[in-house]
Design a protein around this motif. Structure first.
Motif, mmCIF file in Angstrom:
data_model
loop_
_atom_site.group_PDB
_atom_site.id
_atom_site.type_symbol
_atom_site.label_atom_id
_atom_site.label_comp_id
_atom_site.label_asym_id
_atom_site.label_seq_id
_atom_site.Cartn_x
_atom_site.Cartn_y
_atom_site.Cartn_z
ATOM 1 N N LEU A 175 15.371 50.909 -72.000
ATOM 2 C CA LEU A 175 14.177 50.251 -71.481
ATOM 3 C C LEU A 175 14.367 49.820 -70.031
ATOM 4 C CD1 LEU A 175 13.082 48.048 -74.509
ATOM 5 C CD2 LEU A 175 12.008 50.136 -73.666
ATOM 6 N N ALA A 176 15.608 49.648 -69.598
ATOM 7 C CA ALA A 176 15.875 49.206 -68.240
ATOM 8 C C ALA A 176 15.670 50.313 -67.220
ATOM 9 C CB ALA A 176 17.298 48.665 -68.150
ATOM 10 N N GLN A 177 15.626 51.560 -67.633
ATOM 11 C CA GLN A 177 15.410 52.648 -66.700
ATOM 12 C C GLN A 177 13.951 52.673 -66.273
ATOM 13 O OE1 GLN A 177 16.777 56.205 -68.544
ATOM 14 N NE2 GLN A 177 18.921 55.590 -68.483
ATOM 15 N N VAL A 178 13.727 52.895 -65.007
ATOM 16 C CA VAL A 178 12.385 52.840 -64.450
ATOM 17 C C VAL A 178 12.000 54.221 -63.947
ATOM 18 C CG1 VAL A 178 10.954 51.755 -62.683
ATOM 19 C CG2 VAL A 178 12.777 50.452 -63.758
ATOM 20 N N ASP A 179 10.747 54.617 -64.214
ATOM 21 C CA ASP A 179 10.280 55.925 -63.749
ATOM 22 C C ASP A 179 9.595 55.797 -62.389
ATOM 23 O OD1 ASP A 179 8.035 54.575 -64.639
ATOM 24 O OD2 ASP A 179 7.078 56.368 -65.425
ATOM 25 N N ALA A 180 10.321 55.245 -61.431
ATOM 26 C CA ALA A 180 9.770 55.037 -60.100
ATOM 27 C C ALA A 180 10.826 55.366 -59.054
ATOM 28 C CB ALA A 180 9.304 53.594 -59.936
ATOM 29 N N GLU A 183 9.567 50.916 -38.861
ATOM 30 C CA GLU A 183 9.883 51.416 -40.192
ATOM 31 C C GLU A 183 8.785 51.068 -41.188
ATOM 32 O OE1 GLU A 183 13.668 49.650 -41.019
ATOM 33 O OE2 GLU A 183 14.728 51.074 -39.746
ATOM 34 N N TYR A 184 8.690 51.855 -42.239
ATOM 35 C CA TYR A 184 7.740 51.604 -43.321
ATOM 36 C C TYR A 184 8.442 51.848 -44.657
ATOM 37 C CZ TYR A 184 7.485 56.596 -44.032
ATOM 38 O OH TYR A 184 7.817 57.894 -44.316
ATOM 39 N N THR A 185 7.882 51.280 -45.724
ATOM 40 C CA THR A 185 8.428 51.453 -47.070
ATOM 41 C C THR A 185 7.291 51.479 -48.074
ATOM 42 O OG1 THR A 185 10.442 50.247 -46.488
ATOM 43 C CG2 THR A 185 9.958 50.465 -48.823
ATOM 44 N N PHE A 186 7.330 52.454 -48.958
ATOM 45 C CA PHE A 186 6.458 52.489 -50.128
ATOM 46 C C PHE A 186 7.372 52.400 -51.345
ATOM 47 C CE2 PHE A 186 3.747 54.739 -47.058
ATOM 48 C CZ PHE A 186 2.566 54.026 -47.210
ATOM 49 N N ALA A 187 7.417 51.239 -51.997
ATOM 50 C CA ALA A 187 8.289 51.072 -53.161
ATOM 51 C C ALA A 187 7.771 49.924 -54.010
ATOM 52 C CB ALA A 187 9.714 50.804 -52.721
ATOM 53 N N PRO A 188 7.813 50.002 -55.284
ATOM 54 C CA PRO A 188 8.121 51.190 -56.079
ATOM 55 C C PRO A 188 6.881 52.066 -56.203
ATOM 56 C CG PRO A 188 7.693 49.375 -57.555
ATOM 57 C CD PRO A 188 7.587 48.828 -56.141
ATOM 58 N N ILE A 189 7.095 53.368 -56.267
ATOM 59 C CA ILE A 189 5.999 54.308 -56.512
ATOM 60 C C ILE A 189 6.401 55.202 -57.681
ATOM 61 C CG2 ILE A 189 5.083 54.314 -54.170
ATOM 62 C CD1 ILE A 189 6.607 56.906 -53.655
ATOM 63 N N VAL A 248 13.043 60.172 -60.333
ATOM 64 C CA VAL A 248 13.415 58.867 -60.873
ATOM 65 C C VAL A 248 14.505 58.243 -60.019
ATOM 66 C CG1 VAL A 248 14.414 57.686 -62.864
ATOM 67 C CG2 VAL A 248 12.762 59.514 -63.209
ATOM 68 N N GLN A 249 14.274 56.988 -59.597
ATOM 69 C CA GLN A 249 15.219 56.190 -58.810
ATOM 70 C C GLN A 249 15.623 56.850 -57.491
ATOM 71 O OE1 GLN A 249 16.308 52.992 -59.622
ATOM 72 N NE2 GLN A 249 14.718 53.169 -61.156
ATOM 73 N N GLN A 250 14.819 57.780 -56.983
ATOM 74 C CA GLN A 250 15.134 58.465 -55.728
ATOM 75 C C GLN A 250 14.493 57.718 -54.564
ATOM 76 O OE1 GLN A 250 13.491 62.410 -55.386
ATOM 77 N NE2 GLN A 250 15.059 63.044 -53.930
ATOM 78 N N ARG A 251 15.214 57.620 -53.463
ATOM 79 C CA ARG A 251 14.715 57.015 -52.219
ATOM 80 C C ARG A 251 14.595 58.141 -51.200
ATOM 81 N NH1 ARG A 251 14.816 51.613 -50.281
ATOM 82 N NH2 ARG A 251 15.098 51.517 -48.032
#
Length: 135
Positions: free
Chosen positions: A20-25, A65-71, A97-100
């Motif tokens: 459950l701790a894994q996130v699909d973002a 700089e810019y950031t879109f997270a979490p997506i 998954v979990q990629q930046r």
């Protein structure tokens, strides 16, 4: 036998809690610069999910700089624009998954335009009298 059953039940419950701790973002990050490498703060960065059509915007900060997270994971188009520069777009950016994902922009100078604003009105024609005069 009961001890083995209890141990396997505990392992199963612990494994379910970890899954459950894994996130699909993931995230998309980057910076906007001009062709000389100078920072471009205040540029409008637009993120479009190609699968759902969801659009999100954010400005670049003082450090450009810019950031879109979490997506959510998926396929995205991302564009940057600011007055005086051409709009630049990157399409088919894939987030796993979990990629930046790093997406930097190099904004070329835009077209120079000139606007002339006329505030005086032309003189009105004399429409009440049909006489013609001469000076």
């Amino acid at each position: 036998m009961r001890c083995a059953f209890a141990a396997s039940l505990a392992l199963l419950l612990l494994g379910a809690r970890i899954s459950l701790a894994q996130v699909d973002a993931g995230a998309i990050v980057g910076a906007a610069k001009d062709t000389s490498g100078a920072l471009v703060p205040g540029a409008k960065v637009t993120l479009t999910n190609e699968d759902t059509g969801l659009v999100t915007t954010t400005p670049t900060g003082a450090s450009s700089e810019y950031t879109f997270a979490p997506i959510k994971i998926g396929h995205y188009s991302i564009a940057a624009e600011i007055k005086g520069f051409q709009r630049v777009e990157h399409t088919h950016v894939t987030v796993e998954v979990q990629q930046r994902v790093l997406v930097d922009f190099v904004l070329p100078p835009g077209q120079m335009t000139q606007t002339v604003l006329v505030t005086a009105e032309p003189p009105a024609l004399q429409t009440q009298d049909a006489s013609v005069g001469q000076v």
